[in-house]
Design an enzyme around this catalytic site. Structure first.
Site, mmCIF file in Angstrom:
data_model
loop_
_atom_site.group_PDB
_atom_site.id
_atom_site.type_symbol
_atom_site.label_atom_id
_atom_site.label_comp_id
_atom_site.label_asym_id
_atom_site.label_seq_id
_atom_site.Cartn_x
_atom_site.Cartn_y
_atom_site.Cartn_z
ATOM 1 N N VAL A 124 2.245 -4.180 -1.867
ATOM 2 C CA VAL A 124 1.316 -5.190 -1.996
ATOM 3 C C VAL A 124 0.891 -5.542 -3.355
ATOM 4 O O VAL A 124 0.690 -5.094 -4.175
ATOM 5 C CB VAL A 124 -0.119 -4.518 -1.316
ATOM 6 C CG1 VAL A 124 -1.058 -5.701 -1.142
ATOM 7 C CG2 VAL A 124 0.371 -4.127 0.248
ATOM 8 N N CYS A 125 0.968 -7.327 -3.585
ATOM 9 C CA CYS A 125 0.489 -7.620 -4.889
ATOM 10 C C CYS A 125 1.349 -6.934 -5.844
ATOM 11 O O CYS A 125 2.482 -6.804 -5.951
ATOM 12 C CB CYS A 125 -0.825 -7.509 -4.862
ATOM 13 S SG CYS A 125 -1.508 -8.687 -6.126
#
Lengths: 210, 351
Positions: B144-145
């Site tokens: 994530v990210c």
């Protein structure tokens, strides 16, 4: 291979969750509430001015222009000395206030303040901060131009703004638009980098706690 | 504004002031703000890292575990913020066996941690732990990210250990014209920053995020919250998000130095020039199936920054999922809850 491969869950520390991120900062909310009230007072005066001076639509536009000119002048005055009208100053120095608060919290959290506040590095930082302030002031003034233009357009098209909140939201939109343009240009990238670098140069590397 | 009279404005200001007075009282009475709602157990720990397993919500979860690698710059409870806004709960409900790395809060003892430590040691050990635990050659990873960028590096270096890779709002090309974070960091003397602080403070990163939209993020939302001060659940939702926004861990110095310089300033990931230890990260080695999830209104990781992966990864089974929303909405909006976890689960279960 593994540092630990526990079989008992209850020995697993939840240490990664323990630092308290801090509860809600009511001060932040109160500050913005005061800013809203300052904006409201400015708009109340504007409305009074319009009521007293505008009979027809041409009068109205001219009265609006006059009031926004006063507004811009008042904002410019706060650039010289924010203490003249701190609430009005906060209307456009929000990001600088946030920056200064961040810089202060970094000092208290991680690094000792500079030993010599009159040092060349500190002076350089102050100069860079003043450049940053001037850039913000230009942006704030452009936002007021934009707001005046939007108000004139909405009056010309017969669209009414019925509440102070609606006006405030328009003011936020205009500031975001004008600030967003500034943010995206190369000058801001260079200046904001230089501002942080100048602050960092006030601290001697290696003197910070390890 | 010609219909807005001074009297009407005065009335509105008075009403705002009385709501403010009541609101401060409501804020003092709101109590503890809980975050992280799904039951979980720590299963592995190393230094400040804790690997959690979320308790399955189906009788027989999918046999291949899904490891979530979250960013270093924020806290991972955004994935499990509250009962009706939990990406993790959605993945559990879809039958997945979900694990998450909590990086903790780096302190002075961690200033020398490098990306080698984060990739080969921390992520590597968590992946190996799950492979051994489940007796599998390879597991599924959801990055994530910034955690997605780290997952891509890991997948490129040890592709045999990743069965399927999902990247979510993950930057790959850091120099797309609309990348505001790169724009802000471009002229920062990263060496001076790390040498001065040891660990760059979380507040500084937080300032960078707020500075992207200050009038909304540091102004307007505090005026708008006045409207919900009488609504305890809505107020708690607001405070939960506030807690997450300002809960920014300091960054381990050496890892930050390399990430800021190599990824943001020199855009080495997409060029295949990142070196971890003595190994070059070549995204062409990412040969496992890849699902790249991005948000089409993401102001932090613009879609083009994520979609660049299509051109440089080596997977023959590469697909994209576009979410209509922004960088935060993809975790917490109600539409995201309906769309994202089922789509990820369907994609994984088919492979």
């Amino acid at each position: 291979m593994f540092r630990s491969n526990p079989t008992r869950q209850d020995v697993m520390a939840e240490s990664s969750n323990t630092p308290n991120p801090g509860s809600f900062d009511v001060g932040r909310l109160l500050e913005q509430a005061r800013t809203f009230l300052a904006f409201g007072e400015e708009m109340r005066q504007c409305s009074e001015h319009l009521q007293e001076n505008a009979q027809g639509s041409a009068d109205w536009s001219s009265a609006l222009r006059q009031h926004f000119e006063q507004f811009r002048t008042a904002v410019a005055a706060t650039a010289g000395d924010p203490e003249v009208n701190p609430e009005l100053a906060r209307l456009w120095t929000l990001i600088l206030d946030t920056w200064q608060r961040t810089a202060e919290s970094m000092e208290s959290a991680s690094i000792a303040p500079p030993a010599n506040w009159s040092s060349a590095a500190w002076q350089a930082y102050q100069q860079t901060q003043n450049q940053y302030l001037r850039l913000l002031q230009r942006t704030a003034s452009e936002a007021l131009d934009l707001m005046e233009q939007r108000l004139s357009e909405s009056a010309a098209s017969g669209r009414n703004i019925d509440s102070l909140r609606e006006l405030y939201n328009l003011w936020v939109d205009c500031n975001e638009e004008s600030y967003g343009r500034m943010l995206r240009n190369a000058e801001y990238s260079e200046l904001s980098g230089r501002l942080l670098n100048a602050l960092l140069r006030c601290y001697a590397p290696g003197e910070t706690p390890s | 504004m010609n219909s807005l009279t001074p009297e009407r404005i005065t009335e509105e200001l008075q009403s705002f002031q009385s709501r403010l007075a009541r609101g401060v009282q409501a804020l003092t009475e709101v109590g503890e703000i809980e975050t992280g709602v799904s039951s979980r157990d720590p299963v592995y720990q190393e230094d400040k890292l804790v690997l959690y397993r979320y308790r399955p919500r189906v009788a027989e979860p999918h046999p291949v575990p899904l490891l979530i690698v979250y960013a270093l710059v924020n806290r991972p409870y955004m994935m499990d913020l509250q009962e009706d806004r939990s990406m993790i709960r959605g993945l559990l409900d879809a039958g997945l066996d979900v694990y998450l790395i909590d990086w903790g809060y780096p302190d002075a003892a961690d200033r020398r941690l490098t990306l080698v430590d984060y990739l080969q040691r921390y992520i590597g050990h968590c992946v190996d732990y799950l492979r051994e635990r489940q007796r599998l050659e390879a597991i599924n990873v959801l990055g994530v990210c910034q955690g997605g960028a780290l997952s891509l590096c890991f997948a490129a270096l040890q592709p045999e250990k990743i069965r399927n890779l999902v990247t979510m709002v993950t930057p790959v090309d850091f120099h797309t014209p609309d990348n505001l974070l790169t724009h802000l960091i471009r002229h920062v003397d990263v060496d001076l920053l790390v040498d001065t602080f040891g660990n760059p403070p979380g507040q500084l990163l937080n300032f960078a995020f707020l500075s992207l939209s200050p009038f909304r993020l540091a102004g307007q939302k505090y005026v708008e919250v006045m409207d919900i001060l009488d609504d305890a659940p809505a107020l708690k939702n607001f405070l939960r998000m506030e807690k997450w926004i300002f809960d920014s861990p300091d960054q381990a110095g050496e890892a930050f130095r390399q990430f800021a310089k190599d990824f943001f300033q020199h855009n080495k990931l997409v060029k295949g020039e990142v070196v971890i230890g003595d190994r070059r990260v070549d995204l062409h080695n990412v040969v496992m199936p890849v699902l790249n999830v991005y948000a089409d209104q993401d102001h932090l990781v613009p879609p083009a920054a994520s979609r660049a992966l299509a051109e440089c990864c080596g997977s023959r089974d590469y697909s994209e999922l576009s979410f209509r929303g922004g960088h935060i909405g993809i975790y917490v909006s109600s539409r995201a809850q309906r769309e994202i976890p089922p789509a990820i689960a369907d994609w994984l279960l088919a492979r």
